[in-house]
Design an enzyme around this catalytic site. Structure first.
Site, short mmCIF file in Angstrom:
data_model
loop_
_atom_site.label_atom_id
_atom_site.label_comp_id
_atom_site.label_asym_id
_atom_site.label_seq_id
_atom_site.Cartn_x
_atom_site.Cartn_y
_atom_site.Cartn_z
N ASN A 57 -6.06 2.26 29.40
CA ASN A 57 -6.17 0.90 29.91
C ASN A 57 -6.07 -0.10 28.76
OD1 ASN A 57 -8.99 0.52 28.84
ND2 ASN A 57 -9.37 2.19 30.28
N ASP A 109 -11.56 6.08 35.45
CA ASP A 109 -12.18 6.56 36.69
C ASP A 109 -11.57 7.89 37.14
OD1 ASP A 109 -13.87 4.32 36.93
OD2 ASP A 109 -12.25 3.15 37.84
N LYS A 137 5.56 18.98 26.77
CA LYS A 137 6.05 17.74 27.34
C LYS A 137 6.64 18.00 28.72
CE LYS A 137 9.46 14.08 26.65
NZ LYS A 137 10.56 13.56 25.81
N PHE A 184 -21.11 -3.00 32.04
CA PHE A 184 -20.17 -4.10 32.21
C PHE A 184 -19.32 -3.86 33.45
CE2 PHE A 184 -21.47 -4.80 27.97
CZ PHE A 184 -21.16 -6.10 27.64
N LYS A 218 -22.29 -2.24 42.32
CA LYS A 218 -22.40 -1.24 41.25
C LYS A 218 -23.84 -1.05 40.82
CE LYS A 218 -19.18 -0.92 38.12
NZ LYS A 218 -18.28 -1.12 36.95
#
Length: 377
Positions: free
Chosen positions: A209, A278, A288, A322, A336
């Site tokens: 991310n 997640d 590969k 966070f 949450k």
């Protein structure tokens, strides 16, 4: 806060050098042990004898003028300083500090320093706003150097603008705040996670991310500055992690889980600033994955929710999480908080005829921070 502290005062060549005498006097009156280094340019504005008299110690001018043969002066001064203050700081010394130059006693000592540094710039407004000076200040700030901004007023060049040295009392106050801050978390153990995790598809591809890790780095640095013993568990990050912390690398969500759980029991405060994946690939190829067909389907499986796992294990730790959201921030953050074993408790008392006043206490299993503001209800 300054009593018994060894403060190294660096004085450079600007008209504001006369204020260094007042600053030196204020620091000594506050109980600090002040050692002074002057550049040759500074001696054109104020004499070493003045600062020697006020500090009650010899003033250092020349790197090669070794007063004590048992030590190397600039290293010894750097090693024993609890704090270094450069005031006034010219554009020249700021440039040297930012670029690692060491061609005189002061810049050489600064390069060897490991203590906190406070810089109080003083110069013409156009010099202060020059892109090179701005970039140098930003570079130093990114390394943890603290600045006391110059004031606005009459400058020696005739301008009325920003650039005059901050008042000595303001610089002393900045030093006091720094030492006061350094005691806030003394004796505490803080565990911080930072960056994004890497979930491998094959040896050359992975899922991740946009997290840079800078938030976690900043939190770890702040905790260190407050006197805490800090462990930083870092995934994929950008930039340099702060010095003076224990750095643990954990690339994947599974590795980060293991690293955090192994250190959780000893922690007093845990700040989960990392952006943990997640989901991860159900199976990672050891070679590969070759291109075949117009589409490709990946099977992903859920990773262990580290924050929820810590919430279940929590005994005495203060746990901070966070929530990164693109909308409905409070709704998702509260969800949450509730899903991850939030514990809310409160008590009420009343003041009637001398009894205790009404008070409410709210405690959390952990706290969610969404868009830089905390939610704990």
């Amino acid at each position: 806060m300054l009593k018994g502290k060894t403060i190294l005062l660096g004085v450079t060549g600007g008209i504001a050098a006369y204020k260094a005498a007042i600053l030196c006097s204020r620091l000594v009156q506050a109980g600090a042990n002040v050692r002074v280094i002057m550049t040759q340019s500074a001696t054109k504005f104020i004499t070493p004898l003045t600062l020697q008299t006020l500090s009650r110690h010899p003033v250092y001018l020349d790197t090669f003028d070794e007063k004590d043969p048992s030590v190397v002066a600039h290293i010894d001064l750097a090693d024993h300083a609890d704090l270094i203050i450069v005031a006034p700081a010219t554009a020249n010394i700021i440039g040297k500090m930012a670029n690692g130059l060491a061609d005189d006693m002061l810049s050489t000592t600064l390069l060897a320093a490991t203590s906190p540094i406070i810089v109080a710039p003083a110069m013409n407004v156009h010099m202060y706003e020059h892109p090179a000076v701005v970039a140098n200040i930003q570079t130093l700030a990114s390394r943890g150097v603290r600045f006391v901004e110059p004031g606005t007023g009459q400058l020696a060049c005739g301008y009325v603008a920003k650039g005059r040295l901050a008042e000595p009392e303001d610089i002393v106050a900045a030093a006091e705040r720094l030492f006061r801050q350094g005691e806030l978390l003394a004796g505490r153990r803080v565990l911080v996670t930072a960056g994004g995790t890497v979930e491998r598809l094959d040896p050359v591809r992975f899922l991740t991310n946009d997290s840079s890790g800078r938030m976690g780095f900043a939190i770890a640095e702040a905790a260190r500055n407050m006197g805490a013993e800090v462990v930083l568990v870092a995934g994929r990050t950008e930039g340099m992690p702060p010095a003076g912390v224990e750095l643990v690398h954990a690339r994947s969500a599974a590795e980060m889980l293991d690293a955090v759980v192994a250190r959780f029991d000893e922690a007093d405060i845990v700040v989960k600033a990392a952006a943990v994946a997640d989901y991860r690939p159900a199976a990672a190829s050891d070679r590969k994955i070759k291109k075949s067909g117009d589409t490709m389907t990946l099977e992903l499986v859920k990773t262990t929710d580290i924050l929820q796992e810590l919430g279940a294990r929590k005994t005495r730790q203060f746990l901070v999480g966070f929530a990164a959201e693109t909308g409905d921030i409070e709704k998702y953050a509260m969800d949450k908080l509730q899903r991850k074993i939030a514990i809310l408790s409160w008590r009420t008392t009343s003041r009637r005829k001398g009894r205790a006043s009404t008070s409410i206490r709210i405690s959390c299993k952990f706290m969610i921070v969404a868009d830089s503001w905390p939610i704990c209800r």
